[in-house]
Design a protein around this motif. Sequence first.
Motif, short mmCIF file in Angstrom:
data_model
loop_
_atom_site.label_atom_id
_atom_site.label_comp_id
_atom_site.label_asym_id
_atom_site.label_seq_id
_atom_site.Cartn_x
_atom_site.Cartn_y
_atom_site.Cartn_z
N PHE A 50 -38.24 7.20 -100.62
CA PHE A 50 -38.37 7.79 -99.28
C PHE A 50 -38.12 6.73 -98.20
CE2 PHE A 50 -40.91 10.88 -101.75
CZ PHE A 50 -40.27 12.06 -101.34
N GLU A 53 -34.30 6.27 -98.15
CA GLU A 53 -33.68 7.46 -97.54
C GLU A 53 -33.81 7.42 -96.02
OE1 GLU A 53 -35.59 11.72 -97.21
OE2 GLU A 53 -34.59 11.57 -99.17
N LEU A 54 -35.00 7.10 -95.53
CA LEU A 54 -35.25 7.07 -94.10
C LEU A 54 -34.45 5.97 -93.41
CD1 LEU A 54 -36.80 8.19 -91.66
CD2 LEU A 54 -38.68 6.63 -92.27
N LYS A 57 -30.76 6.98 -93.36
CA LYS A 57 -30.56 8.08 -92.41
C LYS A 57 -30.50 7.56 -90.97
CE LYS A 57 -32.91 12.22 -90.74
NZ LYS A 57 -34.16 12.96 -90.80
N ASN A 58 -31.24 6.50 -90.69
CA ASN A 58 -31.30 5.93 -89.34
C ASN A 58 -30.42 4.69 -89.18
OD1 ASN A 58 -33.41 7.49 -87.66
ND2 ASN A 58 -34.30 7.34 -89.71
N ARG A 124 -42.15 12.67 -96.36
CA ARG A 124 -41.13 12.20 -95.39
C ARG A 124 -41.74 12.02 -94.00
NH1 ARG A 124 -37.77 15.56 -98.70
NH2 ARG A 124 -36.13 14.26 -99.63
N ARG A 125 -42.61 12.95 -93.60
CA ARG A 125 -43.26 12.83 -92.28
C ARG A 125 -44.12 11.55 -92.22
NH1 ARG A 125 -43.72 18.36 -92.86
NH2 ARG A 125 -45.87 18.23 -93.61
N VAL A 128 -41.82 8.66 -91.71
CA VAL A 128 -41.34 8.64 -90.32
C VAL A 128 -42.43 8.07 -89.41
CG1 VAL A 128 -40.70 10.11 -88.35
CG2 VAL A 128 -39.61 10.45 -90.57
#
Length: 165
Positions: A50, A53-54, A57-58, A124-125, A128
Motif C-alpha cells: 500500500f 502503491e500510494l 500514484k503520487n 488505503r485511507r 493517505v
Amino acid sequence: MADLDFNVLFLCTGNSARSILAESLLNQLGQGRFRAFSAGSHPGGRVNPFALELLEKNHFPTGNLRSKSWDEFAQSDAPQLDFVITVCDNAAGEVCPVWPGQPMTAHWGIPDPAAVEGSDDAKRRAFVDAMNQLQRRISTFVSLPFHTLDGLKLQQAVREIGKTA
C-alpha cells in the motif's frame, strides 16, 4: 557537498510503511538538499504494497526503497547522519545504536497505517492519512532556515515539528 546539505534517517520498527513514506517524500521534496534514508529496529523485510502503491500514484520515487535494519547506518562506512527522526512510538522508546556523526534526533509519531484492519479501502485511507501528515511535517522541515539557526534552536525546531498534526 554543494547542493546536498543533510543526511536524514527515518526510523520505525518494521521499516515497511511510515519510514519508507518519509524517505521517499524527503528525497523528492528536499530538492537535492537532503538525502533521506529509512530503517527499522526489526525490519519486516519487505515494503508494504500500500505504501508503494500510494507513492507511485503520487509520482514519488520508489526504485531504491527496501526494508532494512538500522544496523546498516551504525557502521563506520555508513553515511554520516545529520538527523535521525523516529516516526513510530515503538522505535522512539527503543535503545538506538550509536550513530556516526552525533546527529540531531527528533520524534514525529505517526499512527501506523499498516496496523489498520478492514477493507483495502480503509487501509488505503490510513496510508493517505499517514502520508499527508508526513508530507506536512517534511514540508515544514525543508523550509527551516537551517543555515541561520544555531544547533540548539535547530534541534528545538525539528522536535517541534513532531508536535504538529
